[in-house]
Scaffold this motif. Structure first.
Motif, mmCIF file in Angstrom:
data_model
loop_
_atom_site.group_PDB
_atom_site.id
_atom_site.type_symbol
_atom_site.label_atom_id
_atom_site.label_comp_id
_atom_site.label_asym_id
_atom_site.label_seq_id
_atom_site.Cartn_x
_atom_site.Cartn_y
_atom_site.Cartn_z
ATOM 1 N N ILE A 82 0.844 -1.205 0.000
ATOM 2 C CA ILE A 82 0.000 0.000 0.000
ATOM 3 C C ILE A 82 0.874 1.249 0.000
ATOM 4 N N ASN A 83 1.967 1.222 0.731
ATOM 5 C CA ASN A 83 2.890 2.354 0.740
ATOM 6 C C ASN A 83 3.404 2.632 -0.678
ATOM 7 N N LYS A 84 3.830 1.591 -1.376
ATOM 8 C CA LYS A 84 4.344 1.764 -2.740
ATOM 9 C C LYS A 84 3.235 2.243 -3.682
ATOM 10 N N LEU A 85 2.057 1.655 -3.570
ATOM 11 C CA LEU A 85 0.936 2.091 -4.408
ATOM 12 C C LEU A 85 0.557 3.541 -4.110
ATOM 13 N N GLY A 86 0.710 3.942 -2.863
ATOM 14 C CA GLY A 86 0.467 5.333 -2.487
ATOM 15 C C GLY A 86 1.497 6.269 -3.089
ATOM 16 N N GLN A 87 2.762 5.862 -3.055
ATOM 17 C CA GLN A 87 3.825 6.669 -3.658
ATOM 18 C C GLN A 87 3.592 6.860 -5.157
ATOM 19 N N GLU A 88 3.018 5.861 -5.790
ATOM 20 C CA GLU A 88 2.773 5.919 -7.234
ATOM 21 C C GLU A 88 1.459 6.616 -7.577
ATOM 22 N N GLY A 89 0.672 6.978 -6.557
ATOM 23 C CA GLY A 89 -0.580 7.698 -6.782
ATOM 24 C C GLY A 89 -1.796 6.826 -7.026
ATOM 25 N N TYR A 90 -1.636 5.519 -6.904
ATOM 26 C CA TYR A 90 -2.764 4.614 -7.133
ATOM 27 C C TYR A 90 -3.666 4.490 -5.912
ATOM 28 N N VAL A 91 -3.095 4.734 -4.740
ATOM 29 C CA VAL A 91 -3.831 4.637 -3.486
ATOM 30 C C VAL A 91 -3.661 5.938 -2.722
ATOM 31 N N LYS A 92 -4.750 6.366 -2.104
ATOM 32 C CA LYS A 92 -4.715 7.542 -1.237
ATOM 33 C C LYS A 92 -4.797 7.042 0.196
ATOM 34 N N THR A 93 -3.924 7.549 1.037
ATOM 35 C CA THR A 93 -3.945 7.183 2.448
ATOM 36 C C THR A 93 -4.343 8.398 3.267
ATOM 37 N N VAL A 94 -5.204 8.162 4.236
ATOM 38 C CA VAL A 94 -5.680 9.224 5.115
ATOM 39 C C VAL A 94 -5.320 8.819 6.536
ATOM 40 N N ARG A 95 -4.546 9.649 7.194
ATOM 41 C CA ARG A 95 -4.126 9.365 8.570
ATOM 42 C C ARG A 95 -5.185 9.824 9.563
ATOM 43 N N GLY A 96 -5.068 9.305 10.751
ATOM 44 C CA GLY A 96 -5.917 9.775 11.835
ATOM 45 C C GLY A 96 -6.995 8.789 12.231
ATOM 46 N N LYS A 97 -7.788 9.207 13.198
ATOM 47 C CA LYS A 97 -8.830 8.361 13.773
ATOM 48 C C LYS A 97 -9.809 7.864 12.720
ATOM 49 N N ASN A 98 -10.209 8.709 11.823
ATOM 50 C CA ASN A 98 -11.152 8.327 10.776
ATOM 51 C C ASN A 98 -10.445 8.063 9.443
ATOM 52 N N GLY A 99 -9.178 7.708 9.533
ATOM 53 C CA GLY A 99 -8.375 7.494 8.336
ATOM 54 C C GLY A 99 -8.588 6.136 7.706
ATOM 55 N N GLY A 100 -7.817 5.904 6.667
ATOM 56 C CA GLY A 100 -7.893 4.637 5.957
ATOM 57 C C GLY A 100 -7.272 4.784 4.586
ATOM 58 N N ILE A 101 -7.656 3.898 3.693
ATOM 59 C CA ILE A 101 -7.132 3.914 2.332
ATOM 60 C C ILE A 101 -8.268 3.808 1.328
ATOM 61 N N CYS A 102 -8.035 4.371 0.154
ATOM 62 C CA CYS A 102 -8.966 4.255 -0.970
ATOM 63 C C CYS A 102 -8.154 4.459 -2.248
ATOM 64 N N LEU A 103 -8.807 4.297 -3.374
ATOM 65 C CA LEU A 103 -8.110 4.534 -4.638
ATOM 66 C C LEU A 103 -7.663 5.986 -4.719
#
Length: 141
Positions: free
Chosen positions: A46-67
């Motif tokens: 997920i970290n690599k996919l995030g670096q490439e812009g395929y995944v968005k990561t949201v930090r925090g209590k209500n965070g998570g991942i999405c495309l």
């Protein structure tokens, strides 16, 4: 050609994320449990996919991942190029003494290009369109 597990699970993760309603966040834990892969491995993916812009990561209590972009814009060939080590054979002269006369490396390079050219015809969305069986397996119906 065989993809590494890293790329295999990366593509599966993207398909899973594409099955979610637009902009719905999920957790790495849910993706990990869906595909029965180690959490540490999925975090790296997920970290690599995030670096490439395929995944968005949201930090925090209500965070998570999405495309990170619409599924129809995520071309499978591009994903593979960005995360897969695509060296089919090691043709470095210090590794192989026939490199200067070898025709195999050219044939393999053409085969690799044909492989990627074919995958350029498909997006992550194509994996889900009219595929209710997959959505059931991902528990998204």
């Amino acid at each position: 050609m065989q993809l590494t597990n890293f790329t295999d699970f990366g593509l599966r993760a993207l398909i899973f994320l594409a099955s979610l309603p637009k902009d719905e966040l999920t957790s790495i834990t849910i993706v990990t449990e869906t595909f029965d892969v180690s959490r540490n491995h999925m975090v790296k993916i997920i970290n690599k996919l995030g670096q490439e812009g395929y995944v968005k990561t949201v930090r925090g209590k209500n965070g998570g991942i999405c495309l990170g972009k619409p599924a129809h814009q995520i071309i499978i060939g591009d994903v593979i190029r960005s995360i897969e080590p695509l060296q089919v054979v090691n043709c470095a002269p210090e590794f192989c003494h026939i490199t200067s006369a070898c025709r195999l490396k050219s044939a393999l390079a053409k085969a690799k290009q044909a492989f990627l050219d074919e995958l350029d015809n498909y997006s992550i969305q194509d994996m889900l369109t009219d595929n209710s069986e997959l959505l059931i397996l991902l528990q998204r119906v």
